[in-house]
Design a protein around this motif. Sequence first.
Motif, PDB file in Angstrom:
ATOM      1  N   ILE A  57      -2.522  12.508   1.417  1.00 43.01           N
ATOM      2  CA  ILE A  57      -1.377  12.963   2.206  1.00 43.01           C
ATOM      3  C   ILE A  57      -1.640  12.588   3.661  1.00 43.01           C
ATOM      4  O   ILE A  57      -2.659  12.986   4.248  1.00 43.01           O
ATOM      5  N   THR A  58      -0.740  11.811   4.236  1.00 43.63           N
ATOM      6  CA  THR A  58      -0.953  11.347   5.604  1.00 43.63           C
ATOM      7  C   THR A  58      -0.987  12.515   6.574  1.00 43.63           C
ATOM      8  O   THR A  58      -0.302  13.528   6.399  1.00 43.63           O
ATOM      9  N   LYS A  59      -1.785  12.347   7.593  1.00 43.14           N
ATOM     10  CA  LYS A  59      -1.954  13.377   8.617  1.00 43.14           C
ATOM     11  C   LYS A  59      -1.020  13.118   9.790  1.00 43.14           C
ATOM     12  O   LYS A  59      -0.376  12.072   9.882  1.00 43.14           O
ATOM     13  N   ARG A  60      -0.959  14.066  10.675  1.00 42.37           N
ATOM     14  CA  ARG A  60      -0.123  13.928  11.866  1.00 42.37           C
ATOM     15  C   ARG A  60      -0.573  12.704  12.662  1.00 42.37           C
ATOM     16  O   ARG A  60      -1.766  12.510  12.903  1.00 42.37           O
ATOM     17  N   GLY A  61       0.369  11.885  13.055  1.00 40.20           N
ATOM     18  CA  GLY A  61       0.043  10.672  13.791  1.00 40.20           C
ATOM     19  C   GLY A  61      -0.099   9.440  12.921  1.00 40.20           C
ATOM     20  O   GLY A  61      -0.176   8.325  13.435  1.00 40.20           O
ATOM     21  N   GLU A  62      -0.122   9.626  11.585  1.00 41.76           N
ATOM     22  CA  GLU A  62      -0.185   8.492  10.665  1.00 41.76           C
ATOM     23  C   GLU A  62       1.214   8.186  10.129  1.00 41.76           C
ATOM     24  O   GLU A  62       2.078   9.055  10.082  1.00 41.76           O
ATOM     25  N   TYR A  63       1.416   6.936   9.742  1.00 39.37           N
ATOM     26  CA  TYR A  63       2.751   6.525   9.287  1.00 39.37           C
ATOM     27  C   TYR A  63       2.609   5.558   8.123  1.00 39.37           C
ATOM     28  O   TYR A  63       1.740   4.681   8.130  1.00 39.37           O
ATOM     29  N   SER A  64       3.461   5.727   7.153  1.00 39.62           N
ATOM     30  CA  SER A  64       3.496   4.802   6.016  1.00 39.62           C
ATOM     31  C   SER A  64       4.876   4.882   5.394  1.00 39.62           C
ATOM     32  O   SER A  64       5.495   5.945   5.354  1.00 39.62           O
ATOM     33  N   GLY A  65       5.370   3.748   4.935  1.00 43.58           N
ATOM     34  CA  GLY A  65       6.698   3.733   4.322  1.00 43.58           C
ATOM     35  C   GLY A  65       6.838   2.554   3.386  1.00 43.58           C
ATOM     36  O   GLY A  65       6.132   1.552   3.516  1.00 43.58           O
ATOM     37  N   ARG A  66       7.736   2.667   2.437  1.00 43.06           N
ATOM     38  CA  ARG A  66       7.993   1.607   1.465  1.00 43.06           C
ATOM     39  C   ARG A  66       9.399   1.069   1.677  1.00 43.06           C
ATOM     40  O   ARG A  66      10.373   1.813   1.659  1.00 43.06           O
ATOM     41  N   MET A  67       9.503  -0.251   1.885  1.00 43.92           N
ATOM     42  CA  MET A  67      10.800  -0.872   2.123  1.00 43.92           C
ATOM     43  C   MET A  67      11.277  -1.530   0.834  1.00 43.92           C
ATOM     44  O   MET A  67      10.960  -2.684   0.557  1.00 43.92           O
ATOM     45  N   GLY A  68      12.025  -0.786   0.046  1.00 43.61           N
ATOM     46  CA  GLY A  68      12.495  -1.296  -1.226  1.00 43.61           C
ATOM     47  C   GLY A  68      13.951  -1.709  -1.228  1.00 43.61           C
ATOM     48  O   GLY A  68      14.439  -2.263  -2.207  1.00 43.61           O
ATOM     49  N   ASP A  69      14.665  -1.431  -0.148  1.00 43.85           N
ATOM     50  CA  ASP A  69      16.069  -1.817  -0.057  1.00 43.85           C
ATOM     51  C   ASP A  69      16.430  -1.964   1.414  1.00 43.85           C
ATOM     52  O   ASP A  69      15.620  -1.734   2.305  1.00 43.85           O
ATOM     53  N   MET A  70      17.681  -2.349   1.681  1.00 38.12           N
ATOM     54  CA  MET A  70      18.114  -2.618   3.050  1.00 38.12           C
ATOM     55  C   MET A  70      18.095  -1.374   3.919  1.00 38.12           C
ATOM     56  O   MET A  70      17.792  -1.440   5.114  1.00 38.12           O
ATOM     57  N   ARG A  71      18.433  -0.227   3.347  1.00 34.98           N
ATOM     58  CA  ARG A  71      18.486   1.005   4.128  1.00 34.98           C
ATOM     59  C   ARG A  71      17.103   1.362   4.658  1.00 34.98           C
ATOM     60  O   ARG A  71      16.927   1.715   5.823  1.00 34.98           O
ATOM     61  N   ARG A  72      16.101   1.271   3.779  1.00 36.91           N
ATOM     62  CA  ARG A  72      14.747   1.608   4.217  1.00 36.91           C
ATOM     63  C   ARG A  72      14.154   0.511   5.110  1.00 36.91           C
ATOM     64  O   ARG A  72      13.342   0.800   5.983  1.00 36.91           O
ATOM     65  N   TYR A  73      14.558  -0.735   4.906  1.00 37.44           N
ATOM     66  CA  TYR A  73      14.149  -1.822   5.808  1.00 37.44           C
ATOM     67  C   TYR A  73      14.621  -1.520   7.228  1.00 37.44           C
ATOM     68  O   TYR A  73      13.869  -1.675   8.202  1.00 37.44           O
ATOM     69  N   HIS A  74      15.853  -1.078   7.353  1.00 34.04           N
ATOM     70  CA  HIS A  74      16.386  -0.739   8.676  1.00 34.04           C
ATOM     71  C   HIS A  74      15.685   0.486   9.250  1.00 34.04           C
ATOM     72  O   HIS A  74      15.338   0.523  10.441  1.00 34.04           O
ATOM     73  N   ARG A  75      15.442   1.486   8.403  1.00 32.26           N
ATOM     74  CA  ARG A  75      14.838   2.717   8.899  1.00 32.26           C
ATOM     75  C   ARG A  75      13.416   2.467   9.414  1.00 32.26           C
ATOM     76  O   ARG A  75      13.037   2.950  10.490  1.00 32.26           O
ATOM     77  N   VAL A  76      12.615   1.718   8.674  1.00 37.59           N
ATOM     78  CA  VAL A  76      11.252   1.433   9.117  1.00 37.59           C
ATOM     79  C   VAL A  76      11.272   0.610  10.406  1.00 37.59           C
ATOM     80  O   VAL A  76      10.466   0.834  11.325  1.00 37.59           O
ATOM     81  N   SER A  77      12.212  -0.327  10.512  1.00 36.79           N
ATOM     82  CA  SER A  77      12.330  -1.115  11.735  1.00 36.79           C
ATOM     83  C   SER A  77      12.658  -0.226  12.923  1.00 36.79           C
ATOM     84  O   SER A  77      12.083  -0.383  14.019  1.00 36.79           O
ATOM     85  N   MET A  78      13.573   0.722  12.743  1.00 39.30           N
ATOM     86  CA  MET A  78      13.928   1.623  13.837  1.00 39.30           C
ATOM     87  C   MET A  78      12.769   2.569  14.179  1.00 39.30           C
ATOM     88  O   MET A  78      12.543   2.894  15.343  1.00 39.30           O
ATOM     89  N   ASP A  79      12.033   3.020  13.167  1.00 41.47           N
ATOM     90  CA  ASP A  79      10.866   3.866  13.436  1.00 41.47           C
ATOM     91  C   ASP A  79       9.845   3.119  14.280  1.00 41.47           C
ATOM     92  O   ASP A  79       9.224   3.683  15.183  1.00 41.47           O
ATOM     93  N   LEU A  80       9.657   1.834  13.985  1.00 37.41           N
ATOM     94  CA  LEU A  80       8.708   1.037  14.755  1.00 37.41           C
ATOM     95  C   LEU A  80       9.176   0.914  16.202  1.00 37.41           C
ATOM     96  O   LEU A  80       8.381   1.074  17.136  1.00 37.41           O
ATOM     97  N   LEU A  81      10.470   0.660  16.401  1.00 41.12           N
ATOM     98  CA  LEU A  81      10.996   0.529  17.766  1.00 41.12           C
ATOM     99  C   LEU A  81      11.009   1.867  18.493  1.00 41.12           C
ATOM    100  O   LEU A  81      10.943   1.898  19.729  1.00 41.12           O
ATOM    101  N   ARG A  82      11.092   2.962  17.758  1.00 39.02           N
ATOM    102  CA  ARG A  82      11.032   4.288  18.383  1.00 39.02           C
ATOM    103  C   ARG A  82       9.597   4.751  18.605  1.00 39.02           C
ATOM    104  O   ARG A  82       9.352   5.891  18.957  1.00 39.02           O
ATOM    105  N   ARG A  83       8.636   3.847  18.326  1.00 34.48           N
ATOM    106  CA  ARG A  83       7.219   4.036  18.642  1.00 34.48           C
ATOM    107  C   ARG A  83       6.543   5.065  17.754  1.00 34.48           C
ATOM    108  O   ARG A  83       5.533   5.648  18.130  1.00 34.48           O
TER     109      ARG A  83
END
Length: 296
Positions: free
Chosen positions: A134-160
């Motif tokens: 289970i990831t701890k505070r400050g860690e990040y992980s995500g699975r991009m299996g479709d366009m919606r999650r591809y966009h969400r992970v991209s926005m999370d990266l840009l939101r730092r």
Amino acid sequence: TIPPTEKAILDNPNSPPSNDHLTPHKHNHQLPPLRSSTDDLLLALDTTHENRILLWDSHPHNSTSSIPTIFFAENSSNIALTRNYLDVGIDICSPDVLARFSDEFDYRELRSQFVANCVAEEEVGLQSRIFGYITKRGEYSGRMGDMRRYHRVSMDLLRRWCYPLVPDNYGHCEEKVVGSSRSSNNSTTASYVVERHLVYRDVGGSRSGKRSHVGRSTQLLGPLLLGPNNSIGEECLLQRSVLGSNVTVRDNCSVVDSHLWGNVVVEEGAQLRGAIVCEGAVVRKGAVVERGCVVG
């Protein structure tokens, strides 16, 4: 596994009032979640033994689930049932797993069949121990299996959320990181700075050519990334989007929640909402590309 992130409501307070199609989208816009509509995972974890998984049920239509009673005898007060975790698809396996697959070759799905059957085995000698991290505070992980999650992970990266993995820390990186498919032999470098409202712009590195040109009357609302050598016309709206290298957006265009790869041309008056425009594509004058469309 990671806890599902809260839906982020992005609302830019600096958006000027307007009644045309260039009005920034302010009506409680919610980014699509990392959890897809088919993700419904029920877990039973032995919290005292490194989060050993005792139940894995990933079938969203099941109304009931069962846990072998022997698990309660061995871990009477240490079993935690939860539906709050998201499987990100990362597996670290021993070589014995390959032997299991050769013996039991009828498995078609790793999670819903192989893992679910292994953790439910009641015979002590046949049990396979599978543990969850289970990831701890400050860690990040995500699975991009479709366009919606591809966009969400991209926005999370840009939101730092993935700091220090952010565009302004890339240093001198290959242009293909921001959407270009050029070969490494002819690759150029891009160096980014982050401006107000999480707008990332290429500063024009030693080999990336000219810095992107943006019209004075154009609105840039983050999270937003502009790649090298972009040309953005007047009276445009760019919001929550990623633009690759050598992208041209002409006057009076709207690009919201979209991804434009390298060498894309968007002609006058076009509107893109939640779309992906692939390498070298052209969106013609006045076109409206709605959410979920892929232009190649």
